[in-house]
Design an enzyme around this catalytic site. Structure first.
Site, PDB file in Angstrom:
ATOM      1  NE  ARG A 200     -10.452  34.509   5.934  1.00  0.00           N
ATOM      2  CZ  ARG A 200     -10.324  33.238   6.228  1.00  0.00           C
ATOM      3  NH1 ARG A 200      -9.864  32.880   7.391  1.00  0.00           N
ATOM      4  NH2 ARG A 200     -10.640  32.298   5.363  1.00  0.00           N
ATOM      5  CB  THR A 201     -14.387  39.342   2.862  1.00  0.00           C
ATOM      6  OG1 THR A 201     -12.985  39.064   2.799  1.00  0.00           O
ATOM      7  CG2 THR A 201     -14.654  40.709   2.290  1.00  0.00           C
TER       8      THR A 201
ATOM      9  CE  LYS B 298     -34.555  29.683  -8.797  1.00  0.00           C
ATOM     10  NZ  LYS B 298     -35.807  30.307  -8.358  1.00  0.00           N
TER      11      LYS B 298
ATOM     12  NE  ARG C 100     -14.484  38.088  -1.923  1.00  0.00           N
ATOM     13  CZ  ARG C 100     -13.726  37.570  -0.969  1.00  0.00           C
ATOM     14  NH1 ARG C 100     -13.812  36.276  -0.681  1.00  0.00           N
ATOM     15  NH2 ARG C 100     -12.891  38.323  -0.292  1.00  0.00           N
TER      16      ARG C 100
ATOM     17  CG  HIS D  98      -9.801  41.872  -1.027  1.00  0.00           C
ATOM     18  ND1 HIS D  98     -10.809  42.542  -0.348  1.00  0.00           N
ATOM     19  CD2 HIS D  98      -9.759  40.628  -0.488  1.00  0.00           C
ATOM     20  CE1 HIS D  98     -11.338  41.720   0.552  1.00  0.00           C
ATOM     21  NE2 HIS D  98     -10.715  40.557   0.486  1.00  0.00           N
TER      22      HIS D  98
HETATM   23  C1  NCD Z   1      -8.545  36.591  -0.063  1.00  0.00           C
HETATM   24  C2  NCD Z   1      -9.429  36.815  -1.265  1.00  0.00           C
HETATM   25  O1  NCD Z   1     -10.551  36.344  -1.321  1.00  0.00           O
HETATM   26  O2  NCD Z   1      -8.945  37.515  -2.137  1.00  0.00           O
HETATM   27  N1  NCD Z   1      -9.201  36.263   1.106  1.00  0.00           N
HETATM   28  C3  NCD Z   1      -9.788  37.214   1.874  1.00  0.00           C
HETATM   29  O3  NCD Z   1     -10.603  37.980   1.432  1.00  0.00           O
HETATM   30  N2  NCD Z   1      -9.422  37.281   3.161  1.00  0.00           N
HETATM   31  C4  NCD Z   1      -7.378  35.730  -0.363  1.00  0.00           C
HETATM   32  C5  NCD Z   1      -7.607  34.313  -0.791  1.00  0.00           C
HETATM   33  O4  NCD Z   1      -8.715  33.882  -1.073  1.00  0.00           O
HETATM   34  O5  NCD Z   1      -6.613  33.596  -0.846  1.00  0.00           O
END
Ligand code: NCD
Length: 302
Positions: A55-56, A83, A105, A133
């Site tokens: 999603r993100t 690597k 991320r 997040h």
């Molecule tokens: C979350 C995350 O990665 O923190 N997912 C997201 O970004 N929608 C929650 C999760 O991974 O459970």
């Protein structure tokens, strides 16, 4: 807003309100045939994901493109990180290509904060370890506000693996800035008593029924097995005690919103018929992710 967006904790209420208001402007765009605006034409955004994401990552990429920017997505497994290149070297390499913003991320809490002190480009935190997040909390707030006048006074139950959840942390910060009542619930091994210090007035309970009683919003969380070295509970015990099932919904307000940041594990933390029910806004959260990320990208780059 300071350079980039690293977390909700340091944002002023007014900044959050401004992002949500702008995201509202972008919502109708998602249903138009021509979804593209040219507000960031010629800009370049690099999405750098060291952890799994559906999603993100996708919605940041779509958000950038809808604003007319160019977007490049890089995942750790397909990059020179595999690597042995260090995080700083990877980021310096990307910075040399002069992106206008970096979305990242990373599994280490604080990684984007560290890098933002060394790189000229603004950084958007798309999830740092168990820390924050921010865009998830913003899209969650937008989704709640699609159904409620205000966040103030709402009763929000956040249920599951609280200790490992950056989604919980960012939501706790945001919701408490706006005066929502927060109840945290999960097995004791995933919900240390000190967690209520994150938010003045947050309540902790280990009883799911008590958490859900009279709730306006139920936020379910995935058990983040990837962040646990040993099993914090017997696997077969989780669902009966902390899985959201249809009979729970009767305890909440009749118009309760069921939320989950995804990915959902059906039959593990949420029953399929709840995830697919009329009360579920899980896919609305996904949809709002694009509008919110457009608002954030526009704001940090102008
Ligand atoms: C979350 C995350 O990665 O923190 N997912 C997201 O970004 N929608 C929650 C999760 O991974 O459970």
């Amino acid at each position: 807003m300071a350079k980039g967006l690293l977390g909700i904790e340091d944002l002023e209420r007014a900044e959050i309100e401004a992002i949500l208001a702008r995201a509202k402007d972008f919502q109708p765009l998602q249903n138009r045939s021509n979804k593209r605006l040219d507000l960031l034409r010629g800009r370049m955004i690099v999405n750098l994901f060291f952890e799994a994401s559906t999603r993100t990552r996708t919605s940041f990429e779509i958000a950038a493109k809808r604003l007319g920017a160019d977007a490049v997505s890089i995942t750790a497994s397909g990059s020179s990180v595999a690597k042995g290149e260090s995080l700083v070297d990877t980021l310096n390499t990307l910075a040399a290509m002069k992106p206008d913003a970096i979305v990242m991320r990373h599994a280490a809490s604080g990684a984007p904060h560290f890098l933002s002190r060394h790189l000229p480009a603004p950084i958007v935190n798309a999830g740092d370890g168990t820390h924050e997040h921010p865009t998830q909390a913003l899209l969650d707030a937008l989704t709640i506000l699609d159904h409620r006048q205000s966040l103030e006074g709402l009763r929000v139950a956040i249920i599951g693996d609280i200790v490992h959840s950056r989604v919980a942390r960012s939501n706790i910060y945001l919701l408490s800035k706006f005066g929502a009542g927060i109840v945290l619930c999960g097995p004791a091994s995933l919900l240390p008593p000190k967690m209520d210090r994150l938010a003045p007035g947050a309540r902790i309970t280990y009883d799911m029924r008590e958490a859900i009683e009279n709730a306006d919003v139920i936020m379910m969380l995935r058990v983040q097995l990837e962040r646990q070295n040993e099993s914090p509970f017997p696997a077969s015990e989780y669902y009966p005690f902390y899985g959201l099932q249809v009979e729970h919904l009767h305890l909440a307000k009749p118009d309760v919103l069921v939320m989950h940041p995804g990915p959902i594990n059906r039959g593990r933390e949420i029953a399929s018929d709840v995830a697919d029910s009329q009360r579920s806004v899980i896919l609305n959260q996904v949809e709002n992710g694009i509008a919110v990320r457009m608002a954030v990208l526009e704001r940090i780059m102008n």
